[in-house]
Design an enzyme around this catalytic site. Structure first.
Site, PDB file in Angstrom:
ATOM      1  N   ASP A 286      20.883  78.791  57.086  1.00  0.00           N
ATOM      2  CA  ASP A 286      20.363  79.516  55.918  1.00  0.00           C
ATOM      3  C   ASP A 286      19.797  80.888  56.276  1.00  0.00           C
ATOM      4  O   ASP A 286      19.481  81.164  57.436  1.00  0.00           O
ATOM      5  CB  ASP A 286      19.211  78.722  55.277  1.00  0.00           C
ATOM      6  CG  ASP A 286      19.686  77.441  54.614  1.00  0.00           C
ATOM      7  OD1 ASP A 286      20.853  77.058  54.802  1.00  0.00           O
ATOM      8  OD2 ASP A 286      18.867  76.819  53.907  1.00  0.00           O
ATOM      9  N   HIS A 428      18.556  77.829  60.623  1.00  0.00           N
ATOM     10  CA  HIS A 428      18.549  79.204  60.111  1.00  0.00           C
ATOM     11  C   HIS A 428      19.208  80.116  61.127  1.00  0.00           C
ATOM     12  O   HIS A 428      18.791  80.140  62.287  1.00  0.00           O
ATOM     13  CB  HIS A 428      17.108  79.654  59.831  1.00  0.00           C
ATOM     14  CG  HIS A 428      16.437  78.841  58.770  1.00  0.00           C
ATOM     15  ND1 HIS A 428      15.810  77.646  59.046  1.00  0.00           N
ATOM     16  CD2 HIS A 428      16.341  79.022  57.422  1.00  0.00           C
ATOM     17  CE1 HIS A 428      15.340  77.132  57.917  1.00  0.00           C
ATOM     18  NE2 HIS A 428      15.646  77.943  56.913  1.00  0.00           N
TER      19      HIS A 428
END
Ligand code: ZN
Length: 479
Positions: A286, A428
């Site tokens: 993400d 991430h």
């Protein structure tokens, strides 16, 4: 500067590790991709930085630009730090109920960039738990040659300039029926009298000077922030000639993304049919793309022939379109994580649609395919969000907490120990620890018999072969 050097040396180290793994071609590959990116990025001289924090009682997403000039970066950074500190002070004594949290969202737009000038308009929304949001607008204008901020008073040609700017602005506001319908005379007068504090939030675009009025400055809260544009021609003799000349000389920095149309890749629509008896895991990344870490992660995935899903932010895709294109071309799924990482459940319907549509359109322009799945920021959704989003909402079953621990060993440990068949792992690609841990995670899980697939492939294993619109997934079994 120190940070930048650190990241650079890390990337060099990471690349060297990749090369010793027999992936020498990756470096050339990466080089050529960066070259293309430099041609296609919206602002080749500027990087976008994103900080996301997720705590129980507050969360924030902060985006800001990083230029090649340390003295300008320092001034941007101190504005950001002050804004974040103000927010933390405001929420210090709040005790939100469970499930409710305070939120800060700070995003920006570069409205003008030329050899001499840089204008950045920040918009922020502050949501205190249990209250409505307040929207703020701030502008920073820089003289790039001197590395200094240009305050409104520096621009004014003489003592009557402010008066003239006020008159032009008042005229424009009074011609706007939308404002006149909702405001009253006192508020309008107070908000537009020729005082510096009423006009010091200004910015340049390529052919105008814009005055930004704060929420409630010239009308009720419902009017929001309000902008008046004064064309350059009307500013002669009002602002100093040197600034007018700089603006007239400026090169138009039109985005080149739009001209780079991508043909639709038909092959990409064909999904691999998976054997329902296999062991699968979906790696998800993400908050990217990131200029250095995402290409590195892509190289690791390529080395292992592993597929993954990237939940990208539209405002970062705008800066690194080529990285997104590369990820897509290498067989990964590009999902939407919204434009700027707001808590979707506190947005109005139009703000919500804007966040989702602009991101989808941007991804479709680059890859030829709109995102099939969405991950809402902070995993937060409700019925309204479910209805507004096309296709399934994808959260996660394994949270590596990479952003919090920033520790390679911990990311590895959490990912490996918690994965079961059908897990969706949250990571991430703006976190160095994740880039460092990935190779080991894939090696270990491969040894346990797992195959790495995209989220859409994983969801196709469900009984319902349709699009799963509005359904929420945290792993292979729908919840
Ligand atoms: Zn996120």
């Amino acid at each position: 500067m120190k940070m930048k050097l650190f990241i650079l040396s890390l990337v060099v180290t990471l690349l060297m590790t990749a090369c010793t793994g027999g992936a020498k071609e990756n470096e050339a590959d990466r080089e050529s991709h960066i070259q293309t990116y430099l041609k296609e990025s919206k602002f080749p001289d500027i990087e976008i930085e994103t900080e996301v924090g997720e705590y129980d009682d507050y969360k924030y997403a902060i985006h800001f630009p990083r230029t090649k000039q340390p003295e300008i970066n320092q001034q941007i950074k101190s504005f950001i730090t002050k804004h974040k500190t103000d927010f933390l002070n405001k929420i210090k004594n709040l005790q939100p109920e469970k499930g409710n949290f305070s939120e800060l969202l700070l995003d920006y737009n570069i409205t003008h960039l030329s050899d001499n000038l840089l204008s950045i308009v920040f918009s922020s929304s502050v949501h205190l738990a249990g209250e409505n949001s307040t929207n703020y607008v701030h502008a920073l204008n820089f003289d790039r040659k001197q590395g200094k901020q240009i305050k409104l008073e520096h621009l004014l040609a003489d003592d009557s300039s402010l008066q003239k700017i006020a008159e032009i602005s008042q005229d424009k506001v009074m011609q706007d029926a939308k404002v006149m319908k909702v405001t009253d005379e006192t508020r309008l007068n107070n908000g537009t009298v020729p005082k510096l504090k009423n006009y010091n939030t200004y910015s340049f675009s390529n052919n105008s000077m814009d005055i930004h009025f704060e929420e409630k400055q010239i009308g009720p809260k419902s009017l929001g922030n309000y902008k008046v544009s004064i064309p350059l021609n009307d500013l002669k003799n009002i602002i100093k000639t040197s600034y007018i000349e700089s603006l007239e000389l400026s090169i138009d920095n039109e985005t080149k993304i739009l001209s780079n149309t991508t043909s639709i890749d038909q092959d990409h629509n064909k999904q691999t049919t998976l054997d329902p008896g296999g062991k699968y895991v979906a790696l998800t990344f993400d908050d990217g793309p990131h200029k250095e870490l995402t290409p590195y992660i892509l190289s690791v995935l390529k080395k292992h022939k592993a597929r993954a899903t990237f939940y990208v932010l539209g405002n970062r895709v705008e800066y690194y379109p080529d990285i997104v294109k590369r990820a897509f071309d290498e067989g990964h799924e590009i999902g939407s994580h919204s434009w700027s990482h707001p808590k979707l459940t506190s947005l109005s319907q139009s703000e919500l649609l804007k966040q989702m549509n602009e991101t989808s359109n941007m991804i479709a322009k680059i890859t030829g395919k709109a995102p099939a799945t969405t991950r809402p920021p902070y995993g937060a959704f409700d019925n309204t969000v479910q209805k507004a989003i096309n296709g399934p909402i994808v959260n996660w079953s394994v949270d590596t907490l990479d952003w919090k621990h920033k520790n390679k060993e911990l990311v590895k440990k959490i990912a490996i120990e918690n994965t079961t068949n059908g897990s969706i792992i949250l990571m991430h690609d703006i976190q160095q620890a994740t880039a460092q841990a990935l190779d080991d995670i894939i090696k270990e899980l491969s040894a346990q018999g797992y195959q790495f697939v995209t989220v859409s492939e994983l969801l196709e294993l469900e009984d319902n072969p349709k699009k799963h619109a509005g359904q929420v997934f945290m792993n292979r079994k729908s919840s």
